[in-house]
Design an enzyme around this catalytic site. Structure first.
Site, PDB file in Angstrom:
ATOM      1  N   ALA A  37     -73.224 -32.382  -5.730  1.00  0.00           N
ATOM      2  CA  ALA A  37     -71.960 -33.124  -5.906  1.00  0.00           C
ATOM      3  C   ALA A  37     -70.979 -32.205  -6.632  1.00  0.00           C
ATOM      4  O   ALA A  37     -70.671 -32.400  -7.804  1.00  0.00           O
ATOM      5  CB  ALA A  37     -72.210 -34.402  -6.704  1.00  0.00           C
TER       6      ALA A  37
ATOM      7  N   GLY B  55     -67.843 -31.208  -5.493  1.00  0.00           N
ATOM      8  CA  GLY B  55     -66.457 -31.245  -5.020  1.00  0.00           C
ATOM      9  C   GLY B  55     -66.360 -31.703  -3.588  1.00  0.00           C
ATOM     10  O   GLY B  55     -67.370 -31.982  -2.934  1.00  0.00           O
TER      11      GLY B  55
ATOM     12  N   HIS C 143     -58.290 -63.070 -29.743  1.00  0.00           N
ATOM     13  CA  HIS C 143     -59.516 -62.682 -30.442  1.00  0.00           C
ATOM     14  C   HIS C 143     -60.671 -63.559 -29.970  1.00  0.00           C
ATOM     15  O   HIS C 143     -60.480 -64.763 -29.803  1.00  0.00           O
ATOM     16  CB  HIS C 143     -59.332 -62.859 -31.954  1.00  0.00           C
ATOM     17  CG  HIS C 143     -60.599 -62.577 -32.705  1.00  0.00           C
ATOM     18  ND1 HIS C 143     -61.044 -61.290 -32.939  1.00  0.00           N
ATOM     19  CD2 HIS C 143     -61.533 -63.411 -33.242  1.00  0.00           C
ATOM     20  CE1 HIS C 143     -62.187 -61.348 -33.596  1.00  0.00           C
ATOM     21  NE2 HIS C 143     -62.517 -62.632 -33.796  1.00  0.00           N
TER      22      HIS C 143
ATOM     23  N   GLU D  91     -59.688 -42.668  15.238  1.00  0.00           N
ATOM     24  CA  GLU D  91     -60.762 -42.575  14.240  1.00  0.00           C
ATOM     25  C   GLU D  91     -62.034 -42.077  14.926  1.00  0.00           C
ATOM     26  O   GLU D  91     -62.434 -42.615  15.958  1.00  0.00           O
ATOM     27  CB  GLU D  91     -60.998 -43.938  13.570  1.00  0.00           C
ATOM     28  CG  GLU D  91     -62.216 -44.005  12.664  1.00  0.00           C
ATOM     29  CD  GLU D  91     -62.217 -42.968  11.549  1.00  0.00           C
ATOM     30  OE1 GLU D  91     -61.273 -42.946  10.747  1.00  0.00           O
ATOM     31  OE2 GLU D  91     -63.182 -42.162  11.485  1.00  0.00           O
TER      32      GLU D  91
HETATM   33  C1  LIG Z   1     -69.195 -41.289  -3.620  1.00  0.00           C
HETATM   34  C2  LIG Z   1     -67.718 -41.540  -3.756  1.00  0.00           C
HETATM   35  C3  LIG Z   1     -67.273 -42.485  -4.634  1.00  0.00           C
HETATM   36  C4  LIG Z   1     -65.911 -42.728  -4.760  1.00  0.00           C
HETATM   37  N1  LIG Z   1     -65.496 -43.655  -5.659  1.00  0.00           N
HETATM   38  C5  LIG Z   1     -64.189 -43.884  -5.798  1.00  0.00           C
HETATM   39  C6  LIG Z   1     -63.722 -44.886  -6.713  1.00  0.00           C
HETATM   40  O1  LIG Z   1     -64.504 -45.545  -7.383  1.00  0.00           O
HETATM   41  N2  LIG Z   1     -62.397 -45.094  -6.792  1.00  0.00           N
HETATM   42  C7  LIG Z   1     -61.492 -44.373  -6.059  1.00  0.00           C
HETATM   43  O2  LIG Z   1     -60.298 -44.611  -6.171  1.00  0.00           O
HETATM   44  N3  LIG Z   1     -61.897 -43.427  -5.191  1.00  0.00           N
HETATM   45  C8  LIG Z   1     -63.215 -43.167  -5.046  1.00  0.00           C
HETATM   46  N4  LIG Z   1     -63.630 -42.225  -4.149  1.00  0.00           N
HETATM   47  C9  LIG Z   1     -62.611 -41.452  -3.390  1.00  0.00           C
HETATM   48  C10 LIG Z   1     -62.049 -42.272  -2.239  1.00  0.00           C
HETATM   49  O3  LIG Z   1     -63.106 -42.742  -1.444  1.00  0.00           O
HETATM   50  C11 LIG Z   1     -61.056 -41.479  -1.414  1.00  0.00           C
HETATM   51  O4  LIG Z   1     -60.122 -40.890  -2.267  1.00  0.00           O
HETATM   52  C12 LIG Z   1     -60.363 -42.449  -0.458  1.00  0.00           C
HETATM   53  O5  LIG Z   1     -61.274 -42.914   0.505  1.00  0.00           O
HETATM   54  C13 LIG Z   1     -59.109 -41.886   0.199  1.00  0.00           C
HETATM   55  O6  LIG Z   1     -59.368 -41.285   1.362  1.00  0.00           O
HETATM   56  P1  LIG Z   1     -58.278 -41.023   2.496  1.00  0.00           P
HETATM   57  O7  LIG Z   1     -57.429 -42.202   2.773  1.00  0.00           O
HETATM   58  O8  LIG Z   1     -57.605 -39.759   2.173  1.00  0.00           O
HETATM   59  O9  LIG Z   1     -59.213 -40.741   3.737  1.00  0.00           O
HETATM   60  P2  LIG Z   1     -60.649 -41.257   4.086  1.00  0.00           P
HETATM   61  O10 LIG Z   1     -60.918 -42.590   3.509  1.00  0.00           O
HETATM   62  O11 LIG Z   1     -61.602 -40.173   3.790  1.00  0.00           O
HETATM   63  O12 LIG Z   1     -60.529 -41.468   5.660  1.00  0.00           O
HETATM   64  C14 LIG Z   1     -60.344 -40.433   6.538  1.00  0.00           C
HETATM   65  C15 LIG Z   1     -60.795 -40.895   7.901  1.00  0.00           C
HETATM   66  O13 LIG Z   1     -60.401 -39.929   8.865  1.00  0.00           O
HETATM   67  C16 LIG Z   1     -61.453 -39.778   9.821  1.00  0.00           C
HETATM   68  N5  LIG Z   1     -61.268 -38.484  10.434  1.00  0.00           N
HETATM   69  C17 LIG Z   1     -61.399 -37.255   9.871  1.00  0.00           C
HETATM   70  N6  LIG Z   1     -61.058 -36.291  10.742  1.00  0.00           N
HETATM   71  C18 LIG Z   1     -60.704 -36.919  11.893  1.00  0.00           C
HETATM   72  C19 LIG Z   1     -60.250 -36.479  13.143  1.00  0.00           C
HETATM   73  N7  LIG Z   1     -60.037 -35.174  13.383  1.00  0.00           N
HETATM   74  N8  LIG Z   1     -60.010 -37.389  14.105  1.00  0.00           N
HETATM   75  C20 LIG Z   1     -60.180 -38.717  13.865  1.00  0.00           C
HETATM   76  N9  LIG Z   1     -60.604 -39.191  12.688  1.00  0.00           N
HETATM   77  C21 LIG Z   1     -60.846 -38.307  11.714  1.00  0.00           C
HETATM   78  C22 LIG Z   1     -62.708 -39.907   8.999  1.00  0.00           C
HETATM   79  O14 LIG Z   1     -63.795 -40.282   9.813  1.00  0.00           O
HETATM   80  C23 LIG Z   1     -62.319 -41.005   8.021  1.00  0.00           C
HETATM   81  O15 LIG Z   1     -62.655 -42.265   8.507  1.00  0.00           O
HETATM   82  C24 LIG Z   1     -64.989 -41.990  -3.964  1.00  0.00           C
HETATM   83  C25 LIG Z   1     -65.442 -41.043  -3.057  1.00  0.00           C
HETATM   84  C26 LIG Z   1     -66.800 -40.817  -2.939  1.00  0.00           C
HETATM   85  C27 LIG Z   1     -67.268 -39.797  -1.947  1.00  0.00           C
END
Ligand SMILES: Cc1cc2nc3c(=O)[nH]c(=O)nc-3n(C[C@H](O)[C@H](O)[C@H](O)COP(=O)(O)OP(=O)(O)OC[C@H]3O[C@@H](n4cnc5c(N)ncnc54)[C@H](O)[C@@H]3O)c2cc1C
Length: 458
Positions: free
Chosen positions: A260, A262, A438, A32
């Site tokens: 915001a 995408g 209800h 990480e």
């Molecule tokens: C403002 C906001 C609000 C949101 N609200 C919601 C919600 O209400 N409900 C919902 O379901 N989803 C929500 N989401 C979306 C949700 O946060 C993501 O879909 C979720 O975190 C899934 O992410 P992930 O597991 O794919 O990876 P992430 O959680 O993005 O984790 C990826 C990790 O990989 C690490 N990383 C990246 N590249 C490297 C590398 N090369 N080497 C080592 N580490 C690396 C990053 O630092 C990060 O910690 C929201 C997103 C945002 C931005």
């Protein structure tokens, strides 16, 4: 260094996968580069929903007189709100550290940027790690759109806006998707003037028009200015603030700009070429329904695959992938045959599972539509929370639920009635014949179905 499993990224799939493999006695390394826990915990769901709760408290306090309660003047202390948010985020981070610590000696957590240095090999901080199984869970980040002049202004993204400690005078939001809408309403309730600019004809334009319109009505009533079906041409500095010029030659002067529009995958410096990992046109990792990338033994999960970008989807990816790898193909679910519900945490919330009416029409799927304004639900009237609409699509032959969209108070909770029903393959009659408590909001789901002639009791 040789491992059994390498997990790159501690997102919603990476943490549980790494912990499960280590618990099982496999030599595992989790890499990480930032805070443990990924987007959801640090920059996504947890902090936003914590702040949305504060915004709702301000809104309820301001409108309490409608229920006969007179409170004093409402003062929003953004610094205190941000402190509370940070405390809750920290609590979650500590929970993740504890979980990973519990996984024992079989798990190494390495802090640093991971990059493929060859097939089956990841380099971090000058060291090389190899494993027969590599899982990529690197997530996505806010997109940086190509808008003329954007580089010349200090624009905010979904992460930096949550660090503001003073309320913007006028927040201009580019993008009417769920992130733009949640922040737009949040800051309006904090006391900012807010303008949301959206390219499409409606905010939340993946939803049916009447669903978006229900939310637009609320936003306008709360004083949020909506500029829809218009492109942003350029952005420029204007005094201490920012001037946004639109395609119709109009301009908006704001004190702050939130972009915001995408999310882009974190694949630009991942060494995908060296690792033999194929990307799609937008830079997301190509995977099949079993999360297999183009490289042998390398899997990708979560947002980086370009699928539905939700925390629960990424978490579910980890369960499916684990079962696929441990139980064998064909004996478990895949990414293809699952249901992905979601909720937008505006007020009212907007939640959906399965088909929308627009989807059904586009795909030529026969449906019967039961629809009812939220304002017809007794509980909603009692609570003075009447904004929204319920839409339920059923298969005319089998009576099975094809999809449901709810815009209304606690829609994110209510939608689970339909998640469970669709998952179980139940028919709408299961709700129609049930005795609903209800007065509840859920009772309104039954009332909506009773609007269909086939279930009518009048
Ligand atoms: C403002 C906001 C609000 C949101 N609200 C919601 C919600 O209400 N409900 C919902 O379901 N989803 C929500 N989401 C979306 C949700 O946060 C993501 O879909 C979720 O975190 C899934 O992410 P992930 O597991 O794919 O990876 P992430 O959680 O993005 O984790 C990826 C990790 O990989 C690490 N990383 C990246 N590249 C490297 C590398 N090369 N080497 C080592 N580490 C690396 C990053 O630092 C990060 O910690 C929201 C997103 C945002 C931005």
């Amino acid at each position: 260094m040789q491992y059994d499993v390498i997990v790159v990224g501690s997102g919603q799939a990476g943490v549980p996968l790494a912990a499960r493999y280590a618990n099982q006695g496999r030599k595992t390394v989790l890499i990480e580069r930032d805070q443990l826990g990924g987007t959801c915990v640090n920059r996504g769901c947890t902090p936003t929903k914590t702040m949305v709760a504060s915004a709702r408290a301000a809104h309820v306090a301001r409108n309490a007189a409608r229920l006969g309660v007179r409170a004093g003047e409402v003062h929003v202390d953004l610094a205190a709100i941000v402190n509370r948010k940070n405390a809750i985020v920290n609590q979650w981070r500590e929970g993740i550290v504890k979980r990973l610590t519990r996984a024992g000696d079989g798990l190494d957590v390495v802090q640093g940027h991971g990059r493929f240095s060859g097939p089956g090999e990841i380099a971090v901080n000058g060291k090389r790690y190899s494993a027969p199984t590599i899982v990529v869970n690197v997530g996505a980040r806010p997109s940086d759109p190509n808008i003329q002049g954007l580089d010349s202004v200090a624009w905010l993204d979904s992460t930096s806006i949550m660090e503001l400690t003073e309320i913007p005078e006028h927040l201009v939001v580019l993008g009417g998707g769920y992130i733009g809408c949640e922040f737009g309403q949040m800051f309006r309730r904090f006391g900012s003037k807010v303008t949301i600019v959206n390219r499409g004809p409606h905010i939340l334009d993946r939803e049916d028009e009447d669903v978006s319109e229900a939310l637009e009505e609320v936003f306008r009533t709360e004083g949020i200015a909506l500029r829809t079906e218009v492109e942003v041409v350029s952005v420029a500095r204007s005094g201490p603030g920012v001037r946004v010029t639109l395609a119709d030659d109009s301009t908006i002067d704001g004190s702050h700009l939130l972009v915001a529009v995408g999310r882009s995958p974190n694949t630009e410096n991942l060494g995908c070429e060296e690792g033999g990992i194929a990307l799609d046109k937008r830079g997301f990792i190509r995977v099949d329904e079993r999360y297999r990338t183009s490289a042998e033994g390398v899997y990708a999960v979560g947002d980086v695959t370009g699928g539905p970008q939700f925390t629960h989807t990424s978490w579910d990816d980890h369960r499916i992938l684990y079962d696929l790898l441990e139980c064998g193909n064909g004996k478990t679910r895949t990414a293809r045959d699952r249901l992905v519900p979601y909720a937008v945490f505006t007020d009212p919330q907007v939640a959906r599972v399965g088909l929308s009416e627009r989807d059904a029409r586009k795909q030529g799927i026969a449906y019967e539509l039961a629809s009812m304004p939220f304002a017809h639900i007794a509980r909603a009237i009692e609570l003075d929370e009447t904004a929204g609409i319920v839409k339920i699509l059923i298969d005319p032959k089998s009576e099975k639920i094809l999809g449901a969209t709810i815009a209304g108070l606690e829609a994110g909770e209510l939608i689970h009635v339909f998640v469970a029903m669709i998952q179980a393959g139940a028919t709408a009659r299961a709700i129609v014949d049930a005795e609903a408590v209800h007065p509840t909001l859920a009772e309104g789901l039954q009332s909506t179905l009773l609007k269909l002639e086939r279930y009518s009791v009048t």
